[in-house]
Design an enzyme around this catalytic site. Structure first.
Site, mmCIF file in Angstrom:
data_model
loop_
_atom_site.group_PDB
_atom_site.id
_atom_site.type_symbol
_atom_site.label_atom_id
_atom_site.label_comp_id
_atom_site.label_asym_id
_atom_site.label_seq_id
_atom_site.Cartn_x
_atom_site.Cartn_y
_atom_site.Cartn_z
ATOM 1 N N GLU A 1 33.518 5.898 -10.125
ATOM 2 C CA GLU A 1 34.577 5.290 -9.310
ATOM 3 C C GLU A 1 35.243 4.118 -10.028
ATOM 4 O O GLU A 1 36.458 3.920 -9.929
ATOM 5 C CB GLU A 1 34.012 4.829 -7.962
ATOM 6 C CG GLU A 1 33.515 5.960 -7.078
ATOM 7 C CD GLU A 1 34.570 7.020 -6.811
ATOM 8 O OE1 GLU A 1 35.778 6.699 -6.821
ATOM 9 O OE2 GLU A 1 34.207 8.188 -6.595
ATOM 10 N N HIS B 1 38.593 17.886 -8.687
ATOM 11 C CA HIS B 1 37.173 17.727 -8.969
ATOM 12 C C HIS B 1 36.624 18.949 -9.703
ATOM 13 O O HIS B 1 35.559 18.876 -10.321
ATOM 14 C CB HIS B 1 36.392 17.493 -7.685
ATOM 15 C CG HIS B 1 36.748 16.211 -6.994
ATOM 16 N ND1 HIS B 1 37.784 16.115 -6.097
ATOM 17 C CD2 HIS B 1 36.221 14.960 -7.098
ATOM 18 C CE1 HIS B 1 37.880 14.863 -5.657
ATOM 19 N NE2 HIS B 1 36.948 14.146 -6.265
#
Length: 847
Positions: free
Chosen positions: A399, A491
């Site tokens: 992240e 993803h």
């Protein structure tokens, strides 16, 4: 000059362990990136804008095309990176931008661009016929565009951040096959067989909505026609996955806290400044809902022992020992992410400028996600339901990797660029994990320590989220690029690039049943050799932060990662070869064999950019050495193969439509396993005010005629032990003394007042016995007038710029046309530890 050689020999003899034990010391500075940059002053900013404007004119673009400087962040030592968006009639052209590397004086060193604006130059003539760009006056208002998106995306949603609508020019892209790939079966296509080109331009709004509906966050970026209100494209913008603390995944770990009075805070003031809390902080979201997560307050404790190391008990206290564990996980992950980038790369915090960030834990109840929010430059973590707490090191590193991308390349979170965005975060997560598990110290990424899977620790079943080495093991991610990859979730489209990075670091396996096998590796050996995690990470980080643009796709990434490898380790280096092979392993580019260093074919003369008048002759030449002669040649225009162009020189009659075209060549030797190398790019400018004969203005630029044409420290010219020529046998060897010294080489050149192009280039090799990132020795390249006054500093190179092999440097000297100026290469060396600045093939071509 003999003194220089004995000192070098002594230095090498005295320091064998340095070269044996360090992967990059002696080749690279310990810190790849420089310290935080100060805001550019008005003079430097104006200088860059003026230089970009000059490049615009040389490319045939009129004054309705402009540049808007946006982000600035550190580059390599002594440089900064400026990102400039391309504009037309004052409006941004979406996905069209330049990444400019400049020195501390604002002089442009290089430019990497995604150029989607060229069709706008001729579109005005086509508007009357109903083609080209519509009038830049919107018929749909910004509020109307926002309202239409809100009604469609989240009609009862609540805005977390104020919605935005930017009026811009949106290039609608289409994919075409390059020459030679027209008849290939779809399944046989390689990423380099396709090219994205502009189909048409639309006046549009980029509408950014950051909303919450029900219990969910709905972050969307939407392209809305400013003429009809129709949606042209849309994508999801939510970017998801010293005291003691007992972490859930790493045992008892040292965490850095702050004592305020008699209370300890989870505030690390040593890792970042400013921001919301003045340092790296962990806060308690205290179950604020996913739809509106709030950071809450910084964690506090009466002692400096935190957490119990256990999974959070749902419904329990968020501040007792069990509730503190999520905060320990987060702080340990944040500290290690910061240290990985700072200690290995020299990059500080997310933006490189050391701006502090924070992580809020205990978001919602049993929230099964973690996300980075670019609006606050912060991260939110859930406690998990199907998962355990999502604060593992690799997830936090992932992240925070989104934060680095947000501050640099800003890869659009959709299509192939979105997959690369996600892959960058997976790479960051894995490198952080390796660094942390090896103790979180030192200046290199360890060769082991990570598991090359994402999120194994947070899984209750032990099944990870993603597999770097074989993405298809998750059941959804492809192992290799295909023409449909842009249509899947980011993803999953990250999978091939993750595999590329694994192969680049660790190599592959030649057994077809192995998880580490690639069918696309067809050259020898079929089990490609990796270069280690440390070098792989340096190359990738440099490419993402200093070369990628927001619209970079897989093919563009391959080329720019290769450029980064060549700049760091040299053209033809094993590291550059490994990049080619790693991308070939995922069907991006063709495979090449591995060759012993220095024995394979290599480019010795690169094609040079030139300017000609319409109807004039354009001529590009390439030369190679090594390998097995004879060589075969192929030329490319804008990455498309040119039929019949199979000689070392390619010449043709230039047309106006060729303006701005980029040419390159491949050279293949005749060995039993042929080796192919690719030249650098050369740009053709076709201008009605330019053209004519290209004239070399430098005398004896290759130093093959001894000191002819040169003045100053001419004893530096010759052939010396320990250095080699870029081409031929002679060169200028400045420095290398290991003692206080000043050496200068100069030559006066005349640039005609009628010149339409004046391009200076030279090959430079720097090696050093200095260590660390402190500047000790310098080579300053300047242009002077007849009295010796400096008219302009072209570049400053130092010991921290050391790299394997030669790098070719180029500069535009057209501003000095009509003058006789002196080119000056001036070296200064301090009292210890040599730095050698080896210069060859100095050339000033005018037209």
């Amino acid at each position: 000059m003999n003194l220089r050689l004995s000192i070098i020999a002594a230095a090498i003899a005295a320091l064998p362990a340095l070269h044996a034990n360090a992967q990059t010391r002696g080749v690279l500075p310990e810190s790849l990136m420089a310290a935080p940059v100060q805001p550019m002053n008005a003079t430097a900013k104006a200088n860059i804008e003026n230089r970009l404007a000059a490049r615009r004119a040389a490319a045939g673009l009129d004054d309705e095309h402009g540049y808007k400087i946006t982000l600035q962040h550190p580059g390599e030592a002594g440089t900064r990176i400026t990102r400039a968006q391309h504009t037309y009639r004052g409006l941004r052209v979406f996905g069209s931008e330049s990444v400019v590397v400049s020195d501390d004086d604002g002089e442009v060193i290089s430019e990497s661009a995604s150029d989607r604006r060229r069709g706008l130059d001729s579109s005005r003539a086509a508007v009357a016929g109903g083609q080209g760009l519509p009038d830049v006056t919107a018929t749909v208002s910004a509020d109307e565009a926002i309202n239409s998106v809100v009604k469609r995306v989240a009609p009862v949603g609540v805005h977390r951040w104020k919605p935005e609508a930017e009026l811009l020019i949106y290039p609608v892209m289409k994919t075409v096959r390059v020459a030679g790939a027209e008849k290939k079966a779809e399944a046989a296509l390689n990423a380099l067989d396709l090219e994205e080109v502009v189909d048409r331009y639309e006046l549009a709004y980029l509408v950014k909505t950051r909303m919450a509906t029900g219990k969910k966050l709905v972050y969307r970026d939407t392209i809305v026609s400013a003429k009809t209100g129709a949606v042209l494209q849309e994508w999801n913008a939510l970017q998801t996955v010293v005291g003691q603390g007992k972490s859930q995944y790493n045992g008892t770990v040292p965490i850095n806290t702050t004592l305020s009075g008699s209370t300890y805070q989870m505030l690390d003031a040593t890792r970042g400044t400013g921001g919301k809390f003045g340092g790296a902080a962990i806060t308690n979201a205290n179950h604020s809902p996913e739809s509106n997560p709030q950071p809450g307050s910084i964690y506090t404790n009466t002692t400096n022992v935190w957490g119990d190391g256990q999974q959070y008990i749902n419904g329990g206290s968020t501040t007792n020992a069990n509730g503190q564990t999520a905060a320990v996980n987060a702080l340990w992950g944040l500290m290690n992410t910061y240290d990985t980038m700072k200690n290995v790369i020299g990059w500080r915090s997310l933006d490189g400028n050391n701006t502090a960030t924070y992580i809020a834990v205990h978001v919602d109840n049993q929230y099964d996600n973690a996300f980075f929010d670019p609006n606050c430059k912060c991260m939110f973590i859930g406690d998990g339901n199907s998962f355990k707490n999502l604060g593992s090191i690799d997830v936090i590193g992932h992240e925070m990797g989104h934060g680095v991308t947000d501050a640099t390349s800003n890869l659009v979170y959709a299509g192939e660029s979105g997959g690369l965005n996600e892959s960058n975060s997976d790479i960051q997560g894995e490198m952080t994990e390796a660094y942390a598990r090896a103790g979180g110290t030192g200046t290199v990424i360890p060769a082991s320590g990570n598991d090359w899977v994402m999120g194994a620790e947070i899984s209750k079943t032990g099944t990870p989220l993603r597999y770097m080495y074989k993405p298809s093991k998750d059941g959804s991610s492809p192992n290799a690029w295909s023409s449909t990859i842009k249509n899947i979730d980011v993803h999953y489209s990250s999978g091939p690039n993750n595999r590329m990075f694994y192969f680049l670091a660790n190599g592959s396996n030649a057994t077809s049943t192995s998880d580490y096998y690639s069918q696309y590796l067809t050259q020898n050996p079929k089990n490609m050799t990796g270069i280690g995690s440390d070098k792989a990470f340096r190359i990738w980080f440099k490419a993402n932060t200093t070369k990628f643009t927001s619209s970079t796709n897989y093919a563009d990434a391959r080329n720019k990662v290769l450029q980064a490898a060549e700049e760091l380790y040299g053209v033809g280096s094993k590291e550059a070869t490994a990049v080619k092979r790693a991308y070939a392993a995922i069907n991006v580019g063709t495979d090449v064999p591995e060759t012993a260093g220095g024995t394979g074919v290599s480019i010795t003369t690169q094609p040079a950019s030139l300017t000609v008048a319409p109807g004039g002759t354009a001529r590009f030449t390439v030369a190679a050495s090594g390998g097995t002669a004879p060589y075969s040649y192929r030329w490319y225009k804008n990455n498309a193969l040119i039929s019949g162009a199979t000689a070392a020189t390619y010449s043709f009659t230039a047309q106006s439509t060729d303006n701005g075209a980029v040419y390159k060549a491949t050279v293949t030797d005749s060995s039993s396993t042929p080796v192919t190398v690719t030249s650098g790019n050369a740009t053709l400018t076709v201008s009605s005010t330019g053209g004519g004969t290209t004239t070399e203005r430098v005398t004896n630029g290759g130093f093959e005629s001894s000191t002819t044409g040169w003045a100053g420290t001419t004893g530096a010219i010759g052939t010396f032990t320990g250095q080699t020529a870029y081409e031929g046998t002679r060169y200028a060897y400045l420095g290398g003394n290991g003692t206080t010294a000043t050496e200068t080489l100069t030559q006066a050149v005349t640039i005609p007042s009628t010149a339409t192009a004046a391009n200076l280039s030279f090959a430079l090799h720097i090696d050093t016995a200095e260590t660390g990132s402190t500047v000790y020795d310098r080579l300053v390249v300047t242009v002077k007038n007849s009295t010796g006054a400096v008219l302009g500093t072209l570049a400053t190179y130092t010991n921290v710029n050391a790299a394997a092999g030669y790098q070719v440097r180029t500069f535009n000297l057209l501003p000095y046309k009509g003058q006789t100026v002196t080119l000056s290469f001036a070296m200064t060396e301090d009292s210890a530890a040599q730095t050698s600045f080896v210069v060859d093939k100095v050339s000033l071509l005018t037209q």
